[in-house]
Design a protein around this motif. Sequence first.
Motif, PDB file in Angstrom:
ATOM      1  N   GLU A   6       1.007 -11.852  -6.285  1.00  0.00           N
ATOM      2  CA  GLU A   6       2.079 -11.215  -5.515  1.00  0.00           C
ATOM      3  C   GLU A   6       2.853 -10.278  -6.439  1.00  0.00           C
ATOM      4  O   GLU A   6       2.804 -10.423  -7.667  1.00  0.00           O
ATOM      5  N   HIS A   7       3.555  -9.313  -5.844  1.00  0.00           N
ATOM      6  CA  HIS A   7       4.313  -8.357  -6.669  1.00  0.00           C
ATOM      7  C   HIS A   7       5.754  -8.213  -6.196  1.00  0.00           C
ATOM      8  O   HIS A   7       6.222  -7.109  -5.913  1.00  0.00           O
ATOM      9  N   PRO A   8       6.467  -9.348  -6.112  1.00  0.00           N
ATOM     10  CA  PRO A   8       7.839  -9.286  -5.582  1.00  0.00           C
ATOM     11  C   PRO A   8       8.777  -8.419  -6.412  1.00  0.00           C
ATOM     12  O   PRO A   8       9.744  -7.874  -5.881  1.00  0.00           O
ATOM     13  N   ASN A 349       9.466  -2.331  -0.707  1.00  0.00           N
ATOM     14  CA  ASN A 349       9.451  -3.654  -1.301  1.00  0.00           C
ATOM     15  C   ASN A 349       8.173  -4.373  -0.905  1.00  0.00           C
ATOM     16  O   ASN A 349       7.547  -4.049   0.107  1.00  0.00           O
ATOM     17  N   TRP A 350       7.782  -5.360  -1.734  1.00  0.00           N
ATOM     18  CA  TRP A 350       6.484  -6.013  -1.606  1.00  0.00           C
ATOM     19  C   TRP A 350       6.200  -6.547  -0.195  1.00  0.00           C
ATOM     20  O   TRP A 350       5.114  -6.351   0.348  1.00  0.00           O
ATOM     21  N   ASP A 351       7.183  -7.181   0.429  1.00  0.00           N
ATOM     22  CA  ASP A 351       6.939  -7.736   1.772  1.00  0.00           C
ATOM     23  C   ASP A 351       6.613  -6.630   2.774  1.00  0.00           C
ATOM     24  O   ASP A 351       5.767  -6.792   3.640  1.00  0.00           O
ATOM     25  N   LYS A 354       3.097  -5.235   2.148  1.00  0.00           N
ATOM     26  CA  LYS A 354       2.084  -6.124   2.734  1.00  0.00           C
ATOM     27  C   LYS A 354       2.001  -5.944   4.243  1.00  0.00           C
ATOM     28  O   LYS A 354       0.912  -5.898   4.807  1.00  0.00           O
TER      29      LYS A 354
END
Length: 533
Positions: A6-8, A349-351, A354
Amino acid sequence: MYSQVEHPAGGYKKLFETVEELSSPVTAHVTGRIPTWLRGSLLRCGPGLFEVGAEPFYHLFDGQALLHKFDFKEGHVTYHRRFVRTDAYVRAMTEKRIVITEFGTYAYPDPCKNIFSRFFSYFKGVEVTDNALVNVYPVGEDYYACTETNFITKINPDTLETIKQVDLCKYVSVNGATAHPHVENDGTVYNIGNCFGKNFSLAYNIIRIPPLQADKEDPMNKSEVVVQFPCSDRFKPSYVHSFGLTPNYIVFVETPVKINLLKFLSSWSLWGANYMDCFESNETMGVWLHVAEKKKGRLLNIKYRTSAFNLFHHINTFEDNGFLIVDLCTWKGFEFVYNYLYLANLRANWDEVKKQAEKAPQPEARRYVLPLRFDKADTGKNLVTLPYTTATATLRSDETIWLEPEVIFSGPRHAFEFPQINYKKYGGKPYTYTYGLGLNHFVPDRLCKLNVKTKETWVWQEPDSYPSEPIFVSHPDALEEDDGVVLSIVISPGSGPKPAYLLILNAKDMSEVARAEVEVNIPVTFHGLFKRA
């Protein structure tokens, strides 16, 4: 292989940040040992300026072209970079605004002009961009940085200085050419571009630029069209990014991503359009594959058909016993993948990143097998008789051949992309290994090696590290296909003092051999080459 990484922290956003060029090369700090045989330069292209003053560029393919070079000599490494002095760049610097419309960014008319001169400039037509941010390739003894338009830019591979802009239209009948020419070992260059064919309909021309001759004349002057592929729709050419080449055949994959020429040719300035606005999808055609004989320049009259996908990169193509094996990095479906490559998406942002990638076409590396000969008596049968593949080619009663692929790599929202091979020895020939950049929801977070026969994979990956396309460099005394190293530029914004490094991996097992760290950030690069000293 599916890194469930993951890349938060969002370190990947640094790939899309403006940087300054360097006035002279900087020394890189080496850890590990650079192989003594590795001598030469890694040259790569990508965007380096993501806004002009207060005006932003909007798409991944809009930032102004930055040319990068890592030099290897006696175990030492230096890094250099310069902006390519294209018309787009020079005029933006001069006028302090975006002057030339880029792939996904419209350039507004000059605010200093009055309404009359603006009105008349509508009739000049579109000024096509020369922003050479995609790749660099050799023609004779020269090197050119390129994008996908008719303009390529001659550069000096030692100093990174810009020499001159070259208009392909002056040499050969194409409206543009891809950033993925094939370069044969004797220096012959093949490329493809769309063109106006007979009776106003669109077509695709394969162009050939011969190697440098004894007379030392610029080979560009001797370029010629060797074969013309027809278009599935006379007014709407497909977007073409690369093609396949073997010793005897040329393979062109015509996808359902179409360019609406009426939109393209109508005066953009009246409605503020850019290149992205001219794409549309044909939802019913699927994919058409075309084959031509390379030496005779003759089209094979075989209609290969399969279901819809986007295609940017051919992995490799080879001949075997009356079949062509065509290995591709596909994205399933007819929706254009570039719709997901706006900078706002990629910097999210990562979310959110995705979430976007969930909606996008899904990546899959595939092998298609095209029979070169068949008998009408075989209607309804699978024509593929090769023992090592599950790919099929079924002759249908309308004399089309329906293809089903063998999947060579698939992982949900994990792409094997930017494929590279041992091109000099195995390009266009039977091969075993390909090296790729692993995209995790479009974020590049690993390097992969794939055995296309057994589907075995090897991976290099580190947390919060974002690599680029892996370039294979063969050992000078190589005995095997994977004797050599793999080079990639990695940014690691989160960890440690050094924001970026050149990574050297052993091509056998993707283990680290050395790295050469630099004190500056390096934005995303797309393609490039290793130029041996």
